[in-house]
Write a protein that holds these residues in place. Structure first.
Motif, mmCIF file in Angstrom:
data_model
loop_
_atom_site.group_PDB
_atom_site.id
_atom_site.type_symbol
_atom_site.label_atom_id
_atom_site.label_comp_id
_atom_site.label_asym_id
_atom_site.label_seq_id
_atom_site.Cartn_x
_atom_site.Cartn_y
_atom_site.Cartn_z
ATOM 1 N N SER A 1 0.195 -1.339 -0.356
ATOM 2 C CA SER A 1 0.266 0.320 -0.707
ATOM 3 C C SER A 1 0.696 1.287 0.090
ATOM 4 C CB SER A 1 -0.974 0.169 1.227
ATOM 5 O OG SER A 1 -0.314 -0.136 2.463
ATOM 6 N N ILE A 2 1.980 0.824 0.106
ATOM 7 C CA ILE A 2 2.651 2.941 0.720
ATOM 8 C C ILE A 2 3.957 2.421 -0.852
ATOM 9 C CG2 ILE A 2 4.927 3.257 1.440
ATOM 10 C CD1 ILE A 2 3.892 1.522 4.344
ATOM 11 N N GLU A 3 3.665 1.268 -1.179
ATOM 12 C CA GLU A 3 3.951 1.213 -2.606
ATOM 13 C C GLU A 3 3.560 2.052 -3.431
ATOM 14 O OE1 GLU A 3 5.848 -2.270 -3.369
ATOM 15 O OE2 GLU A 3 7.231 -2.473 -2.157
ATOM 16 N N VAL A 4 2.052 1.712 -3.456
ATOM 17 C CA VAL A 4 1.465 2.201 -4.638
ATOM 18 C C VAL A 4 0.801 3.357 -4.549
ATOM 19 C CG1 VAL A 4 -1.299 2.255 -4.944
ATOM 20 C CG2 VAL A 4 0.157 -0.128 -4.416
ATOM 21 N N GLY A 5 0.885 4.022 -2.936
ATOM 22 C CA GLY A 5 0.403 5.375 -3.059
ATOM 23 C C GLY A 5 2.059 6.520 -2.882
ATOM 24 N N GLY A 6 2.892 5.985 -2.898
ATOM 25 C CA GLY A 6 4.187 6.508 -2.921
ATOM 26 C C GLY A 6 3.830 7.025 -4.540
ATOM 27 N N GLN A 7 3.695 5.966 -6.035
ATOM 28 C CA GLN A 7 3.366 6.319 -7.121
ATOM 29 C C GLN A 7 2.731 8.083 -7.256
ATOM 30 O OE1 GLN A 7 4.092 4.784 -9.734
ATOM 31 N NE2 GLN A 7 4.645 3.735 -7.730
ATOM 32 N N LEU B 1 3.087 10.225 -5.220
ATOM 33 C CA LEU B 1 4.352 11.237 -4.255
ATOM 34 C C LEU B 1 4.823 11.918 -6.043
ATOM 35 C CD1 LEU B 1 5.005 10.099 -0.803
ATOM 36 C CD2 LEU B 1 4.059 11.910 -1.809
ATOM 37 N N LEU B 2 5.754 10.126 -6.347
ATOM 38 C CA LEU B 2 6.574 10.266 -7.826
ATOM 39 C C LEU B 2 6.066 10.385 -8.530
ATOM 40 C CD1 LEU B 2 7.871 6.771 -7.612
ATOM 41 C CD2 LEU B 2 9.215 8.765 -7.125
ATOM 42 N N ALA B 3 4.717 10.971 -8.673
ATOM 43 C CA ALA B 3 3.756 12.125 -9.851
ATOM 44 C C ALA B 3 4.352 13.244 -9.564
ATOM 45 C CB ALA B 3 2.142 11.111 -10.184
ATOM 46 N N LEU B 4 3.820 13.579 -8.702
ATOM 47 C CA LEU B 4 3.934 14.804 -7.940
ATOM 48 C C LEU B 4 5.321 15.496 -8.407
ATOM 49 C CD1 LEU B 4 2.500 15.699 -5.284
ATOM 50 C CD2 LEU B 4 1.061 16.718 -7.588
ATOM 51 N N ALA B 5 6.263 14.946 -8.473
ATOM 52 C CA ALA B 5 7.420 15.033 -8.045
ATOM 53 C C ALA B 5 8.384 15.278 -9.475
ATOM 54 C CB ALA B 5 8.441 14.429 -7.105
ATOM 55 N N HIS B 6 7.833 14.199 -10.485
ATOM 56 C CA HIS B 6 8.066 14.447 -11.715
ATOM 57 C C HIS B 6 7.253 15.029 -12.540
ATOM 58 C CE1 HIS B 6 9.130 13.028 -15.514
ATOM 59 N NE2 HIS B 6 7.489 13.143 -16.143
ATOM 60 N N GLN B 7 6.546 16.190 -11.945
ATOM 61 C CA GLN B 7 5.496 17.010 -13.104
ATOM 62 C C GLN B 7 6.384 17.851 -12.554
ATOM 63 O OE1 GLN B 7 3.052 16.945 -15.513
ATOM 64 N NE2 GLN B 7 4.040 14.672 -15.380
ATOM 65 N N GLY B 8 6.297 18.021 -10.964
ATOM 66 C CA GLY B 8 6.900 19.634 -10.553
ATOM 67 C C GLY B 8 5.906 20.665 -10.194
ATOM 68 N N ARG B 9 4.236 20.319 -10.526
ATOM 69 C CA ARG B 9 3.055 21.499 -10.004
ATOM 70 C C ARG B 9 2.307 21.079 -9.367
ATOM 71 N NH1 ARG B 9 -0.757 20.294 -13.943
ATOM 72 N NH2 ARG B 9 0.529 19.167 -15.486
#
Length: 258
Positions: A12-18, A20-28
């Protein structure tokens, strides 16, 4: 008996981490539906994760738009991470591995007050190698490291070093807008690395690849150097690929989006 270490994580942490990764990648900041799409999940599935992340401070929701962005805890973690990052320290074991796997001397160069300067060297394991010393300033027009920095540093910085080199060699200064010089820099940017063959020293060749930070600034070069007879300078050769991959991997660790 000592307990065996397990590599099993919490799904569940790995799924939710996606998210965070998406936000970090988009940068906005992003709307729920857009963020969920980027993370590869349905909005209804993403929402509970976002609620929990907001409680932790990893994510915060804008009051007006309702969009989600990185929160104060994420910012604090980022600042701590930046304080711990030392690109040269991170690159040092990488060039040691490259030297061992390729059989050629590898070096790290950074931009100094007189131009590209060697700060780390990993010598080739084979008896035949090209010696480079820490603190050596590399010529902008005569070395792979120099050409690389000329291609990616600011025009003012490059012109200043070109003037210094011309003064020390008692020759006319090369202008940054020289067509042949600019054509060489353009080739480097297209290939994503620089090379020299028998230029500064007869019988010696080199390849250099750039390491960028999260703002796209050139931090250092990963440079391979060796005898021209055994040093593969092909843009699509195995050696060029290994040096490029090393530099790109480190750039990603430092936040570059490449």
């Amino acid at each position: 008996m000592p307990a065996e270490k397990s590599s099993r994580g919490i799904q569940s942490i790995e799924v939710g981490g996606q998210l965070l990764l998406a936000l970090a990648h988009q940068g906005r900041p992003m709307a729920l539906k857009d963020l969920a799409r980027e993370a590869g999940m349905a909005p209804a599935k993403a929402h509970p994760y976002l609620v929990s992340f907001c409680k932790l401070g990893l994510i915060e929701q804008e009051a007006g738009s309702g969009r989600y962005g990185l929160g104060p805890l994420a910012m604090q973690l980022g600042l701590i991470s930046l304080q711990q990052f030392d690109p040269v320290r991170m690159a040092t074991p990488l060039i040691e591995d490259l030297a061992a796997s390729t059989g050629h001397t590898m070096a790290i160069a950074v931009w100094g007050n007189r131009g590209p300067t060697i700060v780390r060297v990993a010598e080739a394991p084979s008896p035949v190698h090209v010696a480079m010393r820490h603190g050596t300033v590399m010529s902008l027009r005569g070395t792979a490291s120099g050409w690389l920095f000329a291609a990616y540093r600011s025009g003012n910085e490059v012109q200043s070093v070109l003037a210094l080199e011309a003064a020390s060699a008692a020759e006319g200064a090369l202008r940054l807008d020289d067509q042949a010089f600019q054509a060489k820099l353009a080739e480097i940017r297209v290939q994503g690395m620089a090379r020299v063959v028998d230029q500064a020293i007869q019988g010696v060749s080199a390849l250099a690849a750039p390491v960028f930070d999260g703002q796209g600034q050139l931090l250092l070069s990963i440079t391979g150097i060796g005898p021209s007879a055994t040093f593969d300078t092909a843009w699509d050769g195995a050696l060029a690929g290994a040096i490029r991959d090393c530099a790109r991997g480190l750039s990603r660790q430092l936040g570059a989006k490449i």
